[in-house]
Design an enzyme around this catalytic site. Structure first.
Site, PDB file in Angstrom:
ATOM      1  N   CYS A 151       0.819  -0.688  -0.282  1.00  0.00           N
ATOM      2  CA  CYS A 151      -0.094  -0.256  -0.227  1.00  0.00           C
ATOM      3  C   CYS A 151       1.086   1.391   0.078  1.00  0.00           C
ATOM      4  CB  CYS A 151      -0.984   0.260   1.009  1.00  0.00           C
ATOM      5  SG  CYS A 151      -2.441   1.368   1.889  1.00  0.00           S
ATOM      6  N   THR A 197       1.141   3.408   2.309  1.00  0.00           N
ATOM      7  CA  THR A 197       1.028   3.232   3.543  1.00  0.00           C
ATOM      8  C   THR A 197       2.545   2.487   3.819  1.00  0.00           C
ATOM      9  OG1 THR A 197      -1.639   4.012   4.389  1.00  0.00           O
ATOM     10  CG2 THR A 197       0.565   2.703   5.866  1.00  0.00           C
ATOM     11  N   HIS A 248       5.106   5.108   3.092  1.00  0.00           N
ATOM     12  CA  HIS A 248       5.606   6.028   3.524  1.00  0.00           C
ATOM     13  C   HIS A 248       6.459   5.137   4.723  1.00  0.00           C
ATOM     14  CE1 HIS A 248       3.705   9.292   2.460  1.00  0.00           C
ATOM     15  NE2 HIS A 248       1.761   8.488   2.138  1.00  0.00           N
ATOM     16  N   HIS A 306      -0.822  -3.671   6.000  1.00  0.00           N
ATOM     17  CA  HIS A 306      -2.463  -4.384   5.957  1.00  0.00           C
ATOM     18  C   HIS A 306      -3.380  -5.346   5.665  1.00  0.00           C
ATOM     19  CE1 HIS A 306      -1.921  -0.415   4.537  1.00  0.00           C
ATOM     20  NE2 HIS A 306      -3.250  -0.328   4.196  1.00  0.00           N
ATOM     21  N   ASP A 312      -4.124  12.519 -13.976  1.00  0.00           N
ATOM     22  CA  ASP A 312      -3.195  12.762 -13.790  1.00  0.00           C
ATOM     23  C   ASP A 312      -2.012  13.509 -14.367  1.00  0.00           C
ATOM     24  OD1 ASP A 312      -2.298  10.772 -10.873  1.00  0.00           O
ATOM     25  OD2 ASP A 312      -0.204  11.144 -11.960  1.00  0.00           O
ATOM     26  N   VAL A 320     -13.741  11.061   3.049  1.00  0.00           N
ATOM     27  CA  VAL A 320     -13.864   9.725   3.311  1.00  0.00           C
ATOM     28  C   VAL A 320     -12.720   8.910   3.438  1.00  0.00           C
ATOM     29  CG1 VAL A 320     -14.405   6.912   1.738  1.00  0.00           C
ATOM     30  CG2 VAL A 320     -14.828   9.696   0.813  1.00  0.00           C
TER      31      VAL A 320
END
Ligand SMILES: [Zn+2]
Length: 342
Positions: free
Chosen positions: A38, A40, A43, A63, A195, A286
């Site tokens: 992901c 995440t 990061h 996750h 994009d 969201v």
């Protein structure tokens, strides 16, 4: 067991040996088959400011997963050993007002596996039985491993009625691309995705019936008139976290348009609120997925023709995780899956 961990507070992740987690009476133990990398996790790999502030070290990351249940806590009666599953990675409390109202995804005490709690990049994962989502036989492990981000896309896309609507998506990362596929599946008329990355826009057109616009070289207003749209977009899905993209979206919306924002701006960003007021625009933030309505809807849509399989551009055996992270960090991939069974 093998586990991919943040062992030191600096760039990188390390394959290490960790004890197989012990489960409590309300938990299950899941043998991991496939995991998704992901943003995440990137990061956390990069150890940016957010990661350094949020993630305690050492931490098993990850996750997004699919696997099978190999052990049941003594109070778990509604699941079986051998059941294939994915699961919600947000661990929620049951005592907040929101949880007691059944809005589990809004629990203020949410903790994330692979971020605040030991994660899924390992041969085994402990998860509360409550969080388990059984996988039907017709959903393979590689799709099970990306249900978490597909859930972000579904939660965002289904924030507003899409039937017959013209939809603008800003940001053609994997979640933006999957949101385009969902919008199309849900009955939108035109779906336009923007994009600045040509590779990602090309991937978007492989996954979904969508009109790509590279905003570094083309004018969004021209696309709108080419499509024969009389007014602006009815629904906007902001997936990029980019200030200019949000500005462009507000500009391109029709009167009374609705915007769902999943992208996270890097810091405070200036907003021309007057345009939002004069256009009477509704904006919804969201986060995560609705527990478990989003899971129900996405599995139902996958069983009814929604196909996001082409968003997975690479699969690596987990021992080649460095190659997987490299391709993900290059910005030239869709979803990257790590296989823990080979
Ligand atoms: Zn994720």
């Amino acid at each position: 067991m093998k586990a991919l961990s943040k062992l030191y507070p600096r760039e990188g992740l390390w394959m290490t040996q960790a004890p197989v987690p012990e489960i409590g009476p309300e938990d299950v133990l899941i043998k991991i088959n496939k995991t998704g990398i992901c943003g995440t996790d990137i990061h956390i790999w990069n150890w940016d400011d957010w990661a350094a502030e949020t993630v305690p070290v050492p931490m098993i990351t990850g996750h997004e997963f699919a696997g099978e249940i190999v052990e049941l806590g003594r109070n778990v009666t509604d699941l079986t050993i051998g059941q294939r599953c994915s699961g919600e990675g947000h661990l929620i409390g049951k005592t907040s007002r929101q949880s007691r109202a059944g809005k589990f995804h809004l629990d203020p005490g949410t903790r994330g596996i692979g971020v605040n709690e030991q994660g899924a990049f390992a041969q085994y994962l402990r998860l509360p039985a409550f969080n388990v989502v059984p996988l039907p036989d017709d959903i393979p492990d590689e799709i099970g491993a990306i249900l978490d981000p597909l859930g972000n896309a579904v939660h965002t896309a289904l924030s507003f009625d899409l039937i017959g609507e013209d939809v603008l998506i800003t940001g053609a990362g994997p979640i933006g691309i999957m949101a385009a596929a969902v919008a199309r599946h849900a009955g939108a008329r035109h779906v336009v995705i923007t994009d600045v990355n040509a590779d990602r826009l090309a991937l978007a057109t492989k996954v979904a019936d969508v009109v790509p616009v590279n905003v570094t070289e083309a004018d969004l207003a021209e696309t709108v008139s080419d499509l024969g749209m009389k007014q602006g977009f009815d629904v906007g899905l902001e997936m990029s976290g980019n200030q200019q993209a949000l500005d462009q979206m507000v500009e391109a919306m029709t009167m009374g348009g609705r915007i769902a924002m999943l992208g996270i701006p890097p810091g405070k960003s200036p907003v021309d609120w007057s345009r939002i007021v004069f256009k009477a625009i509704t904006i919804k933030g969201v986060y995560g997925r609705e527990i478990f309505e989003t899971w129900y809807k996405m599995i139902a849509m996958l069983q009814n023709g929604l196909d996001v399989s082409r968003v997975i551009t690479h699969t690596f055996p987990v021992d080649a995780f460095e190659a997987g992270f490299a391709v993900m960090r290059s910005g030239k991939s869709g979803k990257v899956v790590l296989d823990w069974t080979i």
